[in-house]
Design a protein around this motif. Structure first.
Motif, PDB file in Angstrom:
ATOM      1  N   UNK A 254       0.839  -1.199   0.000  1.00 15.68           N
ATOM      2  CA  UNK A 254       0.000   0.000   0.000  1.00 15.68           C
ATOM      3  C   UNK A 254       0.871   1.245   0.000  1.00 15.68           C
ATOM      4  N   UNK A 255       0.486   2.216  -0.815  1.00 14.23           N
ATOM      5  CA  UNK A 255       1.041   3.558  -0.722  1.00 14.23           C
ATOM      6  C   UNK A 255       0.124   4.347   0.189  1.00 14.23           C
ATOM      7  N   UNK A 256       0.664   4.852   1.278  1.00 17.53           N
ATOM      8  CA  UNK A 256      -0.110   5.596   2.275  1.00 17.53           C
ATOM      9  C   UNK A 256       0.287   7.064   2.197  1.00 17.53           C
ATOM     10  N   UNK A 257      -0.710   7.929   2.067  1.00 13.52           N
ATOM     11  CA  UNK A 257      -0.460   9.365   1.955  1.00 13.52           C
ATOM     12  C   UNK A 257      -1.300  10.103   2.987  1.00 13.52           C
ATOM     13  N   UNK A 258      -0.667  11.011   3.729  1.00 16.13           N
ATOM     14  CA  UNK A 258      -1.373  11.887   4.665  1.00 16.13           C
ATOM     15  C   UNK A 258      -1.472  13.276   4.040  1.00 16.13           C
ATOM     16  N   UNK A 259      -2.666  13.868   4.085  1.00 22.77           N
ATOM     17  CA  UNK A 259      -2.814  15.211   3.510  1.00 22.77           C
ATOM     18  C   UNK A 259      -3.827  16.022   4.310  1.00 22.77           C
TER      19      UNK A 259
END
Length: 274
Positions: A254-259
């Protein structure tokens, strides 16, 4: 003389979920105080339409290959949701299992590594066992525990600094355990996964006790995104959103991105941090 069968993942799961269903939830009369919480074996058997003897065999590990129809009936009797039902089925058919030892060494696609460097947001890659395989500087600035080689479940329970970062640690820890169980599926016996669970279970009376309490519920939830509230020592309070993206041609990476929300105070605080 035959040796007694060891409890199986299926039997352990059935016992744990049976203990969480109150008789009134399934339309059974309240007959007063029970020695143990939840449903009795004979009640589950009756609700699922199987014999008591057969259900006991399942719980004790004497039968490890029930049909999908029986498992579906048990799922209805135990009031499992679709995610928990899929997990139950996976414990028998093995489709949810995977070579966890190889996940740790699995290469992150080069295009994904390039994306991490240019995305401009905290982002990292994890495998199905929640090992961090790649991370950008922004992710590490958000949490020093997000580094290659770390395991997010271990950090969540055993790293005091990581625990302090999460405004609602209790809720997030419960969700993470349920997501971890769903993610590894039937691979709980894999040495890497089993070792991690043992390590967390034996961590002492503090975080270890909390992990054991949550783990023994056998909750499962899909690995999903959602709001994430942080109490960062440098940036201050942050309200971010976690998004997960499955990376193709990998074993569940999984690519996990916080924004943050665009133009928000959180966006300004995060920009100053990264």
């Amino acid at each position: 003389m035959s040796r007694p069968m060891r409890p199986t993942s299926l039997g352990t799961y059935l016992r744990a979920r049976r203990a969480l269903v109150a008789p009134e939830q399934v339309g059974l009369p309240d007959t007063g105080r029970r020695r143990t919480p939840g449903l009795r074996r004979e009640e589950v058997a009756a609700l699922a339409g199987v014999s008591v003897d057969y259900y006991v065999r399942l719980e004790k590990g004497h039968d490890t290959n029930p049909s999908p129809q029986v498992l579906s009936a048990l799922a209805r009797a135990l009031q499992l949701d679709p995610v928990a039902t899929a997990y139950l089925l996976g414990l028998v058919d093995g489709h949810a299992s995977g070579p966890v030892g190889r996940w740790r060494d699995e290469a992150v696609p080069e295009s994904t590594r390039m994306l991490l460097e240019v995305i401009g947001l905290p982002a990292f890659v994890e495998n199905r066992a929640f090992d961090v395989l790649a991370a950008n500087a922004a992710a590490t600035a958000l949490s020093p525990a997000i580094v290659v080689g770390a395991n997010r479940l271990r950090s969540m329970f055993l790293d005091d600094a990581e625990r302090a970062l999460h405004t609602d640690w209790e809720r997030e820890a419960v969700v993470m355990v349920a997501e971890f169980r769903a993610s590894v599926g039937a691979a709980l016996a894999d040495p890497h996964v089993a070792g991690l669970v043992t390590e967390l279970s034996e961590a002492g009376t503090g975080p270890g006790a909390e992990f054991v309490r949550v783990w023994q519920r056998h909750d499962v939830e899909p690995v999903a995104g959602g709001p994430a509230r942080w109490n960062h020592p440098v940036a201050g309070p942050l309200q971010l959103r976690r998004n997960n993206y499955t990376i193709g041609a990998t074993d569940g990476q999984l690519l996990v991105v916080y924004h943050p929300a665009s133009g928000s105070a959180d966006a300004r605080r995060l920009a100053n941090l990264v």
